[in-house]
Motif scaffolding. Sequence first.
Motif, PDB file in Angstrom:
ATOM      1  N   SER A  66      39.140  38.695  36.191  1.00  0.00           N
ATOM      2  CA  SER A  66      38.051  38.417  35.234  1.00  0.00           C
ATOM      3  C   SER A  66      37.314  39.659  34.759  1.00  0.00           C
ATOM      4  CB  SER A  66      37.056  37.437  35.851  1.00  0.00           C
ATOM      5  OG  SER A  66      36.763  37.807  37.178  1.00  0.00           O
ATOM      6  N   GLY A  90      36.785  44.299  35.153  1.00  0.00           N
ATOM      7  CA  GLY A  90      37.247  45.597  35.636  1.00  0.00           C
ATOM      8  C   GLY A  90      38.743  45.833  35.446  1.00  0.00           C
ATOM      9  N   ILE A  91      39.358  46.375  36.486  1.00  0.00           N
ATOM     10  CA  ILE A  91      40.778  46.734  36.419  1.00  0.00           C
ATOM     11  C   ILE A  91      41.626  45.490  36.158  1.00  0.00           C
ATOM     12  CG2 ILE A  91      42.711  47.603  37.802  1.00  0.00           C
ATOM     13  CD1 ILE A  91      40.633  49.436  39.245  1.00  0.00           C
ATOM     14  N   TYR A 110      39.688  34.108  39.338  1.00  0.00           N
ATOM     15  CA  TYR A 110      38.384  34.754  39.516  1.00  0.00           C
ATOM     16  C   TYR A 110      37.686  34.039  40.662  1.00  0.00           C
ATOM     17  CZ  TYR A 110      36.596  30.646  37.093  1.00  0.00           C
ATOM     18  OH  TYR A 110      36.305  29.355  36.753  1.00  0.00           O
ATOM     19  N   THR A 167      39.874  30.677  42.018  1.00  0.00           N
ATOM     20  CA  THR A 167      40.532  30.646  43.325  1.00  0.00           C
ATOM     21  C   THR A 167      39.961  31.789  44.150  1.00  0.00           C
ATOM     22  OG1 THR A 167      42.607  29.924  42.285  1.00  0.00           O
ATOM     23  CG2 THR A 167      42.742  30.696  44.556  1.00  0.00           C
ATOM     24  N   ASP A 168      39.344  31.473  45.271  1.00  0.00           N
ATOM     25  CA  ASP A 168      38.764  32.508  46.126  1.00  0.00           C
ATOM     26  C   ASP A 168      39.876  33.159  46.953  1.00  0.00           C
ATOM     27  OD1 ASP A 168      37.366  34.097  47.875  1.00  0.00           O
ATOM     28  OD2 ASP A 168      36.089  32.485  48.665  1.00  0.00           O
ATOM     29  N   ALA A 215      39.642  34.851  49.424  1.00  0.00           N
ATOM     30  CA  ALA A 215      39.363  34.802  50.862  1.00  0.00           C
ATOM     31  C   ALA A 215      39.917  33.537  51.506  1.00  0.00           C
ATOM     32  CB  ALA A 215      37.852  34.874  51.104  1.00  0.00           C
ATOM     33  N   ASN A 269      45.025  42.020  42.491  1.00  0.00           N
ATOM     34  CA  ASN A 269      43.992  43.012  42.180  1.00  0.00           C
ATOM     35  C   ASN A 269      42.689  42.734  42.915  1.00  0.00           C
ATOM     36  OD1 ASN A 269      42.533  45.036  40.311  1.00  0.00           O
ATOM     37  ND2 ASN A 269      41.417  43.134  39.957  1.00  0.00           N
ATOM     38  N   GLY A 308      39.725  42.506  45.245  1.00  0.00           N
ATOM     39  CA  GLY A 308      39.410  43.349  46.395  1.00  0.00           C
ATOM     40  C   GLY A 308      37.983  43.842  46.281  1.00  0.00           C
ATOM     41  N   ILE A 346      47.030  46.186  43.992  1.00  0.00           N
ATOM     42  CA  ILE A 346      46.116  47.305  43.735  1.00  0.00           C
ATOM     43  C   ILE A 346      45.502  47.743  45.060  1.00  0.00           C
ATOM     44  CG2 ILE A 346      44.171  48.175  42.412  1.00  0.00           C
ATOM     45  CD1 ILE A 346      46.605  47.218  40.710  1.00  0.00           C
ATOM     46  N   TYR A 388      37.113  49.320  54.412  1.00  0.00           N
ATOM     47  CA  TYR A 388      37.813  49.383  53.116  1.00  0.00           C
ATOM     48  C   TYR A 388      39.048  50.273  53.226  1.00  0.00           C
ATOM     49  CZ  TYR A 388      38.441  50.080  48.053  1.00  0.00           C
ATOM     50  OH  TYR A 388      38.945  50.142  46.772  1.00  0.00           O
ATOM     51  N   LYS A 442      43.049  49.198  52.695  1.00  0.00           N
ATOM     52  CA  LYS A 442      43.938  49.761  51.675  1.00  0.00           C
ATOM     53  C   LYS A 442      45.117  50.490  52.320  1.00  0.00           C
ATOM     54  CE  LYS A 442      41.594  48.189  48.138  1.00  0.00           C
ATOM     55  NZ  LYS A 442      42.150  47.121  47.279  1.00  0.00           N
ATOM     56  N   PRO A 462      44.413  53.554  42.815  1.00  0.00           N
ATOM     57  CA  PRO A 462      43.492  54.273  41.937  1.00  0.00           C
ATOM     58  C   PRO A 462      42.500  55.125  42.731  1.00  0.00           C
ATOM     59  CG  PRO A 462      43.491  51.881  41.504  1.00  0.00           C
ATOM     60  CD  PRO A 462      44.161  52.109  42.822  1.00  0.00           C
ATOM     61  N   ILE A 487      37.446  54.549  39.345  1.00  0.00           N
ATOM     62  CA  ILE A 487      37.691  53.930  38.036  1.00  0.00           C
ATOM     63  C   ILE A 487      36.376  53.291  37.580  1.00  0.00           C
ATOM     64  CG2 ILE A 487      39.054  52.244  36.746  1.00  0.00           C
ATOM     65  CD1 ILE A 487      40.793  54.499  37.979  1.00  0.00           C
ATOM     66  N   ASP A 527      32.411  47.665  37.140  1.00  0.00           N
ATOM     67  CA  ASP A 527      31.154  47.203  37.749  1.00  0.00           C
ATOM     68  C   ASP A 527      31.054  47.663  39.204  1.00  0.00           C
ATOM     69  OD1 ASP A 527      30.729  45.851  35.394  1.00  0.00           O
ATOM     70  OD2 ASP A 527      31.324  43.883  36.188  1.00  0.00           O
ATOM     71  N   ASN A 539      32.246  50.358  40.526  1.00  0.00           N
ATOM     72  CA  ASN A 539      32.147  51.817  40.675  1.00  0.00           C
ATOM     73  C   ASN A 539      31.827  52.446  39.324  1.00  0.00           C
ATOM     74  OD1 ASN A 539      32.295  54.471  41.430  1.00  0.00           O
ATOM     75  ND2 ASN A 539      34.479  54.459  41.936  1.00  0.00           N
TER      76      ASN A 539
HETATM   77  P1  NDP Z   1      35.318  44.703  40.122  1.00  0.00           P
HETATM   78  O1  NDP Z   1      34.339  44.364  41.194  1.00  0.00           O
HETATM   79  O2  NDP Z   1      34.843  45.345  38.882  1.00  0.00           O
HETATM   80  O3  NDP Z   1      36.202  43.405  39.762  1.00  0.00           O
HETATM   81  C1  NDP Z   1      36.804  42.711  40.795  1.00  0.00           C
HETATM   82  C2  NDP Z   1      37.651  41.587  40.252  1.00  0.00           C
HETATM   83  O4  NDP Z   1      38.276  40.928  41.371  1.00  0.00           O
HETATM   84  C3  NDP Z   1      36.834  40.557  39.535  1.00  0.00           C
HETATM   85  O5  NDP Z   1      37.621  39.952  38.538  1.00  0.00           O
HETATM   86  C4  NDP Z   1      36.523  39.572  40.668  1.00  0.00           C
HETATM   87  O6  NDP Z   1      36.266  38.239  40.254  1.00  0.00           O
HETATM   88  C5  NDP Z   1      37.806  39.596  41.437  1.00  0.00           C
HETATM   89  N1  NDP Z   1      37.570  39.197  42.815  1.00  0.00           N
HETATM   90  C6  NDP Z   1      36.835  39.834  43.746  1.00  0.00           C
HETATM   91  N2  NDP Z   1      36.801  39.118  44.885  1.00  0.00           N
HETATM   92  C7  NDP Z   1      37.526  37.998  44.642  1.00  0.00           C
HETATM   93  C8  NDP Z   1      37.857  36.853  45.410  1.00  0.00           C
HETATM   94  N3  NDP Z   1      37.402  36.686  46.656  1.00  0.00           N
HETATM   95  N4  NDP Z   1      38.626  35.896  44.845  1.00  0.00           N
HETATM   96  C9  NDP Z   1      39.080  36.041  43.574  1.00  0.00           C
HETATM   97  N5  NDP Z   1      38.789  37.091  42.794  1.00  0.00           N
HETATM   98  C10 NDP Z   1      38.019  38.057  43.322  1.00  0.00           C
HETATM   99  O7  NDP Z   1      36.386  45.663  40.867  1.00  0.00           O
HETATM  100  P2  NDP Z   1      37.365  46.792  40.293  1.00  0.00           P
HETATM  101  O8  NDP Z   1      37.935  46.368  39.010  1.00  0.00           O
HETATM  102  O9  NDP Z   1      36.662  48.085  40.384  1.00  0.00           O
HETATM  103  O10 NDP Z   1      38.474  46.808  41.441  1.00  0.00           O
HETATM  104  C11 NDP Z   1      39.659  46.032  41.353  1.00  0.00           C
HETATM  105  C12 NDP Z   1      40.605  46.465  42.470  1.00  0.00           C
HETATM  106  O11 NDP Z   1      40.821  47.872  42.377  1.00  0.00           O
HETATM  107  C13 NDP Z   1      40.075  46.199  43.883  1.00  0.00           C
HETATM  108  O12 NDP Z   1      41.132  45.830  44.717  1.00  0.00           O
HETATM  109  C14 NDP Z   1      39.526  47.557  44.291  1.00  0.00           C
HETATM  110  O13 NDP Z   1      39.521  47.724  45.687  1.00  0.00           O
HETATM  111  C15 NDP Z   1      40.534  48.471  43.614  1.00  0.00           C
HETATM  112  N6  NDP Z   1      40.034  49.819  43.392  1.00  0.00           N
HETATM  113  C16 NDP Z   1      38.972  50.062  42.564  1.00  0.00           C
HETATM  114  C17 NDP Z   1      38.530  51.347  42.373  1.00  0.00           C
HETATM  115  C18 NDP Z   1      37.374  51.688  41.507  1.00  0.00           C
HETATM  116  O14 NDP Z   1      36.898  52.845  41.562  1.00  0.00           O
HETATM  117  N7  NDP Z   1      36.866  50.791  40.670  1.00  0.00           N
HETATM  118  C19 NDP Z   1      39.173  52.486  43.045  1.00  0.00           C
HETATM  119  C20 NDP Z   1      40.292  52.124  43.868  1.00  0.00           C
HETATM  120  C21 NDP Z   1      40.685  50.838  44.019  1.00  0.00           C
HETATM  121  P3  NDP Z   1      34.764  37.761  39.831  1.00  0.00           P
HETATM  122  O15 NDP Z   1      34.528  38.375  38.493  1.00  0.00           O
HETATM  123  O16 NDP Z   1      34.827  36.283  39.789  1.00  0.00           O
HETATM  124  O17 NDP Z   1      33.841  38.309  40.854  1.00  0.00           O
END
Ligand code: NDP
Length: 237
Positions: free
Chosen positions: A15, A17-18, A37, A58-59, A61, A82, A84, A130, A146, A150, A176, A179, A182, A184
């Motif tokens: 939903s 970020g990446i 999401y 879908t959670d 967790a 993705n 995390g 990811i 964390y 990873k 990554p 990046i 939200d 980071n």
């Molecule tokens: P964001 O927090 O910006 O976005 C996270 C996304 O994952 C959202 O769409 C969120 O959904 C979804 N998500 C989180 N938890 C759950 C869950 N329990 N069930 C379903 N969906 C979930 O994170 P980033 O885009 O920054 O990170 C994405 C991935 O990249 C992660 O695995 C992170 O560890 C990894 N990463 C990120 C880095 C960075 O600097 N940004 C660097 C290295 C790795 P919702 O919107 O509903 O919350």
Amino acid sequence: MAAFQGKSVLVLGGSRGIGAAIVRRFAAEGAAVTFTYAGSRDAAARLASETGSTAVQTDSADRDAVIARVRDSGPLDVLVVNSGFAVFGDALEQDPDEIDRLFRVNIHAPYHASVEAARRMPEGGRIIVIGSVNGDRMPVPGMASYALSKSALQGLARGLARDFGPRGITINIVQPGPIDTDANPEDGPMRDLMHSFMAIKRHGRPEEVAGMVAWLAGPEAGFVTGAMHTIDGAFGA
Ligand code: NDP
């Protein structure tokens, strides 16, 4: 470009970020994309409408919910895991339940989703998880859980590549560095410290990570499996 025309893609955690950049990339290249999401219902609905993809809550967790989601998505050509998150702070002060939840989302969900997807994937199937450069290098305190999660993905890819290889399915980890999302934001308080570790002193863009994911999912990457692919401005070098 329609490199993924006719392909079925599931992105767990798409939903924001990446993950959202990955959804946009596959949808733009013709794939039928479903993404999950957790809480961001409005952002998910907007992205689905913008890209013609399907959003489902879908959670990650919840192990059984993750397995059911993958199973109910039918035969997938591409699975991207993705979802995390990180928990920051002194390891001696942290809530063990919160740490266990992190392990469920960051480790258990990638494992169970990958195995479930591989049951039905056709030959040529692609699984991409990811990870993070923090699987290789953890230069600050307060993020051990964390980093552990990873690093665990490296063993996941190496091991499952052996199981899936004979079926023509690849599995890879994209790692990554910082990046701009939200989680980071480049204008956050850690910016200067993070950039001090890097050769290219900026945050990466989600679209740059999505480009690496698309290459791994594409026809040129059929011989690439069980491997880590770092995209980090030399954070970990
Ligand atoms: P964001 O927090 O910006 O976005 C996270 C996304 O994952 C959202 O769409 C969120 O959904 C979804 N998500 C989180 N938890 C759950 C869950 N329990 N069930 C379903 N969906 C979930 O994170 P980033 O885009 O920054 O990170 C994405 C991935 O990249 C992660 O695995 C992170 O560890 C990894 N990463 C990120 C880095 C960075 O600097 N940004 C660097 C290295 C790795 P919702 O919107 O509903 O919350």
